[in-house]
Write a protein that holds these residues in place. Structure first.
Motif: not given
Length: 151
Positions: A98-116
């Motif tokens: 996402e544009p944020d002033g003179d730069g970028t706001r980078m978002l990481d949205l992670v969903e994970f589940a382990a096995p077992f």
């Protein structure tokens, strides 16, 4: 299932952040501590929608393989990589720029589940949440430092 949300501010355009985040070569460089390398699918260059890459890496002293698919692609705003084969019961990683002033706001949205089942849920809370958060933070620091050094 665990959900992670990381936010990183980068002094670069969303297009620059988007492109470097999809670079197999950049990923390999940023993950050198885990000896991560592409061994199948797209093995160099920038990935596109519908493409896969198979990664080989060492985490917790154990060699792993994971194949990811770029399942959503909206340049330069957003893409999603999802595990189609590998160690997780679920891995869904949405990257937003996402544009944020003179730069970028980078978002990481992670969903994970382990096995077992119940054992996996314990591992998620005891080790995986913290480990994966730190791994993503190191990668994001590498992306930020690389992009900002180009300016």
């Amino acid at each position: 299932m665990i959900r992670l949300r990381l936010e990183t501010r980068i002094a670069a355009t969303p297009a620059e952040c988007f492109a470097l985040s999809l670079s197999v070569d950049a990923h390999t460089s940023s993950m050198s501590d885990s000896r991560e390398r592409a061994v199948g699918g797209v093995t160099s260059g920038e990935m596109r929608a519908g493409q896969t890459v198979t990664w080989r890496a060492v985490h917790f002293g154990i060699p792993w393989r994971m194949t990811s698919l770029i399942s959503a692609y909206d340049a330069p705003h957003r893409f999603v990589d999802e595990q189609v084969a590998g160690p997780f019961a679920r891995w869904h990683h949405e990257h937003r720029f996402e544009p944020d002033g003179d730069g970028t706001r980078m978002l990481d949205l992670v969903e994970f589940a382990a096995p077992f089942g119940p054992l996996g849920r314990i591992a998620e809370r005891i080790a995986l949440r913290r480990y994966l958060t730190r791994l993503l933070e190191r990668r994001n620091d590498w992306l930020r430092e690389t992009l900002e050094a180009r300016r």
